[in-house]
Scaffold this active site. Structure first.
Site, short mmCIF file in Angstrom:
data_model
loop_
_atom_site.label_atom_id
_atom_site.label_comp_id
_atom_site.label_asym_id
_atom_site.label_seq_id
_atom_site.Cartn_x
_atom_site.Cartn_y
_atom_site.Cartn_z
N LYS A 53 0.77 -1.29 0.02
CA LYS A 53 -0.20 0.00 -0.08
C LYS A 53 0.68 1.30 -0.09
CE LYS A 53 -0.29 -0.07 4.93
NZ LYS A 53 -0.93 -0.53 6.26
N TYR B 73 15.50 30.67 7.01
CA TYR B 73 14.31 31.27 7.31
C TYR B 73 14.37 31.40 8.99
CZ TYR B 73 12.09 31.02 2.56
OH TYR B 73 11.74 31.03 1.46
C1 LIG Z 1 -0.17 -1.41 6.72
C2 LIG Z 1 -0.93 -2.75 7.32
C3 LIG Z 1 -0.03 -3.69 7.60
C4 LIG Z 1 1.38 -3.70 7.54
O1 LIG Z 1 1.98 -3.07 8.69
P1 LIG Z 1 3.62 -3.33 8.95
O2 LIG Z 1 3.82 -2.63 10.28
O3 LIG Z 1 3.94 -2.28 7.92
O4 LIG Z 1 4.12 -4.51 8.56
C5 LIG Z 1 -0.63 -5.03 7.84
N1 LIG Z 1 -1.92 -5.05 7.96
C6 LIG Z 1 -2.77 -3.87 7.82
C7 LIG Z 1 -4.15 -4.40 8.04
C8 LIG Z 1 -2.37 -2.90 7.55
O5 LIG Z 1 -3.07 -1.77 7.17
#
Ligand SMILES: *Cc1c(COP(=O)(O)O)cnc(C)c1O
Length: 371
Positions: free
Chosen positions: A35, A263
């Site tokens: 994702k 800045y």
């Molecule tokens: C993002 C996510 C993961 C992965 O999490 P990590 O901590 O990056 O391994 C697994 N399951 C779900 C439902 C997620 O949203």
């Protein structure tokens, strides 16, 4: 001028490390979470690499991310779990994308999609065991299970999986969630449902609770070579960071003592010194909160970013070090300077550092598989 080097061979090695860990006990599948553009590493190149390595599943939040994967020719099994009420489940059923089902209204839409395509939808029931995000609550679980069982009997859906997600609050809270998940599994069995894949843990739970691996683990950050505990422990788990962020110095200048820099003048030089200009800013995802705290490495020497990080650039006081335009500036991604270090400087976690890297950075891949 600005470069992110993404080492896909490191991703493959991290997958191998996680596989070895989960297969010490039984035969556990691995879902690679890609994702959010694979946490900033590039969803298609990462997915192609994982597919070539025989990943069991790919996981995304949005269905749109699954569209990106299928459009790129990715054939692996895919699970999508975060749905908008208008998402196109017909497309998902047609293209063999598994859908998480968190509520009755989602089930109804899935069933409708299955009827319109003329084949059963593949679902994973998502249970909220205590994270409080998506997933059906324990109070509403039995009702959803009964409806799912009816649709299974009608041939509209196939229950591939049942899953949940931990809050990573602490051992007590996580163990309580594992216990609730066990209750959910009992209720599902009582409703006459069976599943190929029960899955609960992300990277942190996978490393912490071998008793909770079930049939599959969902691993994200560890695949990218980072510790889910954000404490520079990646190496301890046999993980190799897959992202390195670098830029080149674009200008240097000698300035006298008392010169205000960038800045807000949060930094003024104390003596005559050399300033080096680096063309990376918060537009590239470098947190502005790292101003005055973060560090970079130039020619093997660590320097603090004392002045304010701007949209396009920041300035480093390199003292009397010999630094010239064209020299390489390491932002993170080596043993001497990690994403965890930058995260600590900015008051955030390594996940956020790599995921937000973008803007005008150019990505270069090692171990790329051409599509
Ligand atoms: C993002 C996510 C993961 C992965 O999490 P990590 O901590 O990056 O391994 C697994 N399951 C779900 C439902 C997620 O949203």
């Amino acid at each position: 001028m600005r470069k992110l080097t993404i080492d896909l061979n490191a991703v493959a090695a991290n997958l191998a490390a996680m596989r070895q860990l989960v297969n010490q006990v039984g035969n556990v599948k691995v879902l690679g979470v890609v994702k959010a553009d694979a946490y900033g590493h590039g969803i298609v190149p990462v997915a192609r690499k994982l597919e070539a390595e025989g990943i069991d599943y790919l996981g995304v939040a949005d269905l749109e991310e699954a569209v990106t994967l299928r459009s790129a020719g990715i054939k692996s099994r895919i699970l999508a779990w975060l749905h908008d009420p208008t998402d196109d489940f017909v497309w998902a059923v047609k293209h063999d994308v598994d859908l998480a089902v968190s509520a009755n209204d989602q089930l109804r839409r899935v069933v409708k999609a299955a009827a319109s395509v003329g084949k059963p939808a593949k679902i994973h029931i998502k249970v909220d065991t205590g994270l409080g995000r998506n997933g059906v609550t324990m109070a509403e679980l039995e009702d959803l299970l009964a409806n799912v069982a009816r649709e299974v009997a009608a041939g509209a859906v196939q229950t591939v999986g049942i899953f949940s997600h931990l809050s990573s609050t602490g051992v007590t809270e996580d163990l309580a969630q594992i216990e609730v998940f066990e209750q959910a599994l009992l209720k599902a069995a009582a409703a006459g449902l069976s599943f190929e894949l029960r899955h609960l843990t992300a990277s942190d739970g996978t490393l912490s609770y071998p008793q909770a691996h079930y049939d599959m683990v969902r691993v994200g950050v560890a695949l990218y070579g980072l510790s889910p505990f954000s404490d520079n422990r990646a190496k301890e788990f046999g993980l190799t960071p897959a992202m390195k962020a670098e830029a080149t110095v674009v200008q240097t200048k000698r300035v006298p003592a008392g010169s205000g820099v960038s800045y807000g003048y949060i930094y003024k030089t104390e003596r005559e010194t050399t300033l080096a200009l680096v063309p990376v800013g918060y537009a590239e995802g470098l947190p502005r909160d790292a101003s005055g705290k973060g560090s970079v490495v130039i020619n093997g020497k660590k320097h603090q970013i004392q002045s304010r990080i701007a949209m396009d650039q920041f300035v480093v006081d390199v003292g009397d070090s010999s630094v010239s335009p064209g020299d390489t500036v390491l932002l993170f991604g080596s043993e001497e300077l990690t994403a965890d270090d930058l995260a600590a400087a900015a008051g955030t976690i390594n996940y956020e550092i790599v995921t937000r890297m973008g803007g005008r950075f150019k990505r270069e891949y090692l171990g790329l598989i051409e599509g």
